[in-house]
Design a protein around this motif. Structure first.
Motif, PDB file in Angstrom:
ATOM      1  N   VAL A 158       0.868  -1.180   0.000  1.00  0.00           N
ATOM      2  CA  VAL A 158       0.000   0.000   0.000  1.00  0.00           C
ATOM      3  C   VAL A 158       0.901   1.225   0.000  1.00  0.00           C
ATOM      4  N   VAL A 159       0.590   2.192  -0.856  1.00  0.00           N
ATOM      5  CA  VAL A 159       1.401   3.409  -0.934  1.00  0.00           C
ATOM      6  C   VAL A 159       0.493   4.624  -0.770  1.00  0.00           C
ATOM      7  N   ASP A 160       0.806   5.448   0.220  1.00  0.00           N
ATOM      8  CA  ASP A 160       0.106   6.713   0.426  1.00  0.00           C
ATOM      9  C   ASP A 160       1.154   7.819   0.417  1.00  0.00           C
ATOM     10  N   ALA A 161       1.417   8.344  -0.772  1.00  0.00           N
ATOM     11  CA  ALA A 161       2.444   9.363  -0.954  1.00  0.00           C
ATOM     12  C   ALA A 161       1.989  10.306  -2.059  1.00  0.00           C
ATOM     13  N   THR A 162       2.817  11.283  -2.367  1.00  0.00           N
ATOM     14  CA  THR A 162       2.428  12.285  -3.358  1.00  0.00           C
ATOM     15  C   THR A 162       3.466  12.368  -4.479  1.00  0.00           C
ATOM     16  N   GLY A 163       3.045  12.954  -5.596  1.00  0.00           N
ATOM     17  CA  GLY A 163       3.945  13.273  -6.693  1.00  0.00           C
ATOM     18  C   GLY A 163       4.719  12.078  -7.217  1.00  0.00           C
TER      19      GLY A 163
END
Length: 307
Positions: A158-163
């Protein structure tokens, strides 16, 4: 086992000031200190939902020691790596509008990163890895992608990051990514006014590799582009917004827990919405009783559609 990573945790110092004026001496009427970091928030909610998990991350200095101390009674394992420098202190000034000043991150050396890499390599097909939030200076936007490259192919990620930190992971087919609406609009540099626009943008991220794309929308609930090819919208339970910090992290925790329990996207989405909303309605991260109360009193409405 579920593992969360908070590469750049913090102590969040909240100051409430009446009628703040720049250039003047202002006195806070109330101050609070909380452990901060998206992965830590996810671990907290997972623990309160009854899911054993281990929080990975980097800590440093007296502020890092205080962070670990404040987490001592939370029901998850802690496996942090000690580094040079200081765990950052973020100041959140609340006076009508909220102003944030985020501190500088800690200082990593190659041995710190190697220790984390060794831990990641040890995960197996029964494990889940959740990568959340920003990374310290000195690491580049391929960092999360690099960690996913080390994983057994059967580990759910699961990835919760930006850009670019998020986009660079998509070729590794994460099970779930969770941009909020503003972040999704920033990724495609366009305003997404209608649900159909959000759905098409989420589908583009699936075309780039993500299996499920969960878009949090604040009081408007959430949209899920599911790996079954369908889209789902979920309403947000009614309640008074108290503090939005950690709401998205709580949604990630709820969705992950719901899917592990049921293998059903709709049930996962419903629990994710309840967890995110419960935190938004609390002063701090929601307790299990807060989540259970929302589930009972304000069932989440979910609508399935296709384009």
């Amino acid at each position: 086992m579920i593992y969360t990573l908070t590469a750049n945790p913090s102590l969040d110092y909240i100051m409430r000031v009446d009628h703040f004026e720049t250039g003047e001496t202002n006195r806070a009427r109330e101050c609070e200190l909380y452990p901060g970091g998206k992965g830590i928030n996810v671990s907290t909610i997972l623990g309160r939902l009854g899911h054993e998990n281990t929080a990975l991350g980097f800590v440093a200095g007296f502020s890092g020691q205080e962070l670990v101390r404040m987490l001592a009674d939370r029901s998850f394992e802690k496996d942090f790596t000690d580094c040079a420098g200081y765990t950052r202190i973020n100041v959140k000034l609340k006076s009508g509008k909220e102003t944030e000043i985020n501190g500088c991150g800690l200082e990593l050396n190659p041995s710190n990163v190697e220790k984390l890499e060794s831990r990641i390599r040890g995960l197996n097909g029964n494990d889940v890895l959740i990568l959340s939030g920003s990374i310290p200076a000195g690491l580049d936007s391929m960092f999360y992608r690099h960690l996913l490259d080390l994983l057994d192919e059967n580990v759910l990620s699961v990835v919760d990051a930006t850009g670019d930190l998020l986009l660079n992971t998509l070729e590794r087919h994460p099970f779930l990514i969770k941009p909020n609406q503003d972040e999704l609009e920033a990724l495609f540099d366009q305003k997404l006014e209608f649900v159909e626009d959000l759905a098409r943008a989420a589908r583009k991220l699936q075309d780039m590799g993500a299996k499920n794309v969960l878009v949090s929308r604040g009081a408007k609930g959430a949209l899920l582009a599911g790996m079954d090819g369908a889209f789902y919208t979920a309403s947000c339970p009614q309640g008074k917004l108290v503090n939005s910090v950690g709401s998205g992290d709580s949604m990630v925790a709820g969705f992950t827990a719901g899917y592990l329990e049921s293998k059903n996207l709709e049930k996962a989405l419903a629990l994710g919405i309840c967890c995110g909303s419960a935190t938004a309605f609390c002063k701090d991260l929601a307790e299990y009783a807060d989540i259970e109360r929302l589930q009972t009193q304000s069932p989440v409405e979910i609508h399935r559609f296709t384009l």
